[in-house]
Structure formats: structure tokens, C-alpha cells
Design a protein around this motif. Structure first.
Motif, mmCIF file in Angstrom:
data_model
loop_
_atom_site.group_PDB
_atom_site.id
_atom_site.type_symbol
_atom_site.label_atom_id
_atom_site.label_comp_id
_atom_site.label_asym_id
_atom_site.label_seq_id
_atom_site.Cartn_x
_atom_site.Cartn_y
_atom_site.Cartn_z
ATOM 1 N N GLY A 1 17.280 0.664 3.757
ATOM 2 C CA GLY A 1 15.863 0.299 3.714
ATOM 3 C C GLY A 1 15.625 -0.915 2.839
ATOM 4 N N ALA A 2 16.343 -0.984 1.723
ATOM 5 C CA ALA A 2 16.208 -2.128 0.811
ATOM 6 C C ALA A 2 16.686 -3.412 1.479
ATOM 7 C CB ALA A 2 16.984 -1.880 -0.478
ATOM 8 N N GLU A 3 17.762 -3.313 2.264
ATOM 9 C CA GLU A 3 18.262 -4.493 2.983
ATOM 10 C C GLU A 3 17.242 -4.978 4.001
ATOM 11 O OE1 GLU A 3 22.144 -3.805 4.663
ATOM 12 O OE2 GLU A 3 22.885 -3.006 2.757
ATOM 13 N N PRO B 1 -0.936 -2.935 6.992
ATOM 14 C CA PRO B 1 -0.566 -3.209 5.599
ATOM 15 C C PRO B 1 -0.195 -4.674 5.326
ATOM 16 C CG PRO B 1 0.595 -1.267 6.412
ATOM 17 C CD PRO B 1 -0.089 -1.903 7.595
ATOM 18 N N LEU B 2 0.107 -5.432 6.366
ATOM 19 C CA LEU B 2 0.504 -6.835 6.177
ATOM 20 C C LEU B 2 -0.638 -7.813 6.342
ATOM 21 C CD1 LEU B 2 3.900 -6.877 8.074
ATOM 22 C CD2 LEU B 2 3.491 -6.677 5.622
ATOM 23 N N GLN B 3 -1.744 -7.358 6.885
ATOM 24 C CA GLN B 3 -2.842 -8.281 7.163
ATOM 25 C C GLN B 3 -3.392 -8.922 5.894
ATOM 26 O OE1 GLN B 3 -5.624 -6.338 9.775
ATOM 27 N NE2 GLN B 3 -4.174 -6.334 11.466
ATOM 28 N N LEU B 4 -3.509 -8.172 4.824
ATOM 29 C CA LEU B 4 -4.013 -8.736 3.573
ATOM 30 C C LEU B 4 -3.055 -9.795 3.030
ATOM 31 C CD1 LEU B 4 -6.164 -8.816 1.387
ATOM 32 C CD2 LEU B 4 -4.960 -6.951 0.241
ATOM 33 N N PHE C 1 12.925 -8.588 5.720
ATOM 34 C CA PHE C 1 11.524 -8.790 6.087
ATOM 35 C C PHE C 1 10.895 -9.859 5.205
ATOM 36 C CE2 PHE C 1 7.206 -8.024 4.670
ATOM 37 C CZ PHE C 1 6.548 -8.400 5.816
ATOM 38 N N GLU C 2 11.062 -9.722 3.889
ATOM 39 C CA GLU C 2 10.444 -10.672 2.965
ATOM 40 C C GLU C 2 10.917 -12.095 3.239
ATOM 41 O OE1 GLU C 2 9.483 -11.130 -1.763
ATOM 42 O OE2 GLU C 2 11.307 -10.087 -1.204
ATOM 43 N N ARG C 3 12.221 -12.257 3.443
ATOM 44 C CA ARG C 3 12.766 -13.595 3.710
ATOM 45 C C ARG C 3 12.131 -14.193 4.962
ATOM 46 N NH1 ARG C 3 18.150 -12.623 4.040
ATOM 47 N NH2 ARG C 3 18.125 -12.424 6.287
ATOM 48 N N TYR C 4 12.088 -13.434 6.054
ATOM 49 C CA TYR C 4 11.560 -13.978 7.305
ATOM 50 C C TYR C 4 10.043 -14.131 7.283
ATOM 51 C CZ TYR C 4 16.130 -14.016 9.365
ATOM 52 O OH TYR C 4 17.452 -14.300 9.618
ATOM 53 N N PHE C 5 9.360 -13.257 6.567
ATOM 54 C CA PHE C 5 7.910 -13.410 6.448
ATOM 55 C C PHE C 5 7.586 -14.733 5.755
ATOM 56 C CE2 PHE C 5 3.830 -12.868 4.234
ATOM 57 C CZ PHE C 5 3.019 -12.532 5.301
ATOM 58 N N TYR C 6 8.306 -15.051 4.679
ATOM 59 C CA TYR C 6 8.015 -16.299 3.974
ATOM 60 C C TYR C 6 8.559 -17.524 4.701
ATOM 61 C CZ TYR C 6 5.547 -13.665 0.568
ATOM 62 O OH TYR C 6 4.603 -12.846 -0.010
ATOM 63 N N MET D 1 8.679 -9.159 12.001
ATOM 64 C CA MET D 1 8.101 -7.917 12.504
ATOM 65 C C MET D 1 9.183 -6.902 12.879
ATOM 66 S SD MET D 1 4.894 -8.178 12.098
ATOM 67 C CE MET D 1 5.436 -9.027 10.628
ATOM 68 N N GLU D 2 10.306 -7.385 13.420
ATOM 69 C CA GLU D 2 11.430 -6.490 13.709
ATOM 70 C C GLU D 2 11.951 -5.882 12.408
ATOM 71 O OE1 GLU D 2 14.378 -8.721 15.871
ATOM 72 O OE2 GLU D 2 12.963 -9.167 17.477
ATOM 73 N N ALA D 3 12.109 -6.705 11.386
ATOM 74 C CA ALA D 3 12.591 -6.218 10.088
ATOM 75 C C ALA D 3 11.587 -5.225 9.488
ATOM 76 C CB ALA D 3 12.840 -7.383 9.132
ATOM 77 N N TRP D 4 10.290 -5.512 9.646
ATOM 78 C CA TRP D 4 9.258 -4.587 9.150
ATOM 79 C C TRP D 4 9.419 -3.223 9.837
ATOM 80 C CZ3 TRP D 4 5.644 -3.974 5.486
ATOM 81 C CH2 TRP D 4 4.681 -2.991 5.684
ATOM 82 N N GLY D 5 9.595 -3.240 11.140
ATOM 83 C CA GLY D 5 9.762 -1.998 11.886
ATOM 84 C C GLY D 5 10.981 -1.213 11.428
#
Length: 99
Positions: free
Chosen positions: A26-28, A77-80, A33-38, A12-16
Motif C-alpha cells: 500500500g505504501a508503494e 477525497p482528491l478533489q480538494l 500515486f503521489e509521484r504521478y499526481f504531481y 488514478m490507477e495508482a489511487w485505485g
């Protein structure tokens, strides 16, 4: 459970930060975000394996206090994405992620 929460909070911090930055920075943040979400989803699967009895429907899974807590904190946007992952977990589908 604490480890799941740590991955969730880091994602969530990375998303913010991703929302506030552009270009390479932004790409970093997006990659982070993707790494920590998964990682969060991976830990969620491990936690799910310990549940007895396990919810058998997505609706029942959404009623679990832990799931409800994460859903309430997720940006819209992340709920789905989260629900799709949760549905795969409930259905016993193990999705492989490739980088």
C-alpha cells in the motif's frame, strides 16, 4: 494534452490500487500515486502557460472543458487537493514539492 491525460490516468490507477492494498504494498502504491499526481500537476502547469487568455478566477478555470473532465473523474477525497493546486496555478503561485 495527451501527456497530461497519461499522468492523470496513471495516478488514478495508482489511487485505485492504493485503496485495495495495505502495508508495504500500500505504501508503494501511495508513493506511486503521489509521484504521478504531481507529474500530472506539473504538466497541467505547462498546459496552463499556453492558454490565452487564461481564466483569472478558480470558478472560470473550473469551467474549462479539460478541467471539468478531470474533476468529474477524480475520487471525492482528491478533489480538494486538485482544487488547491488549480487555485495556486490560477493565482500564479509556484509551489515546490520536496520528497
Amino acid at each position: 494534452m495527451r501527456r497530461i491525460d497519461e499522468y492523470f490516468e496513471t495516478a488514478m490507477e495508482a489511487w485505485g490500487m492504493m485503496q485495495k492494498t495495505t502495508g508495504d504494498e500500500g505504501a508503494e502504491w501511495a508513493e506511486r500515486f503521489e509521484r504521478y499526481f504531481y507529474e500530472f500537476i506539473h504538466e497541467l502547469k505547462n498546459w496552463w502557460a499556453t492558454l490565452h487568455p487564461k481564466p483569472t478566477t478558480i470558478e472560470d478555470a473550473e469551467e474549462l472543458p479539460e478541467i471539468r473532465k478531470w474533476m468529474e473523474q477524480l475520487p471525492a477525497p482528491l478533489q480538494l487537493n486538485f482544487l488547491t493546486e488549480l487555485e495556486d496555478i490560477v493565482d500564479g503561485i509556484d509551489t515546490e514539492r520536496f520528497d
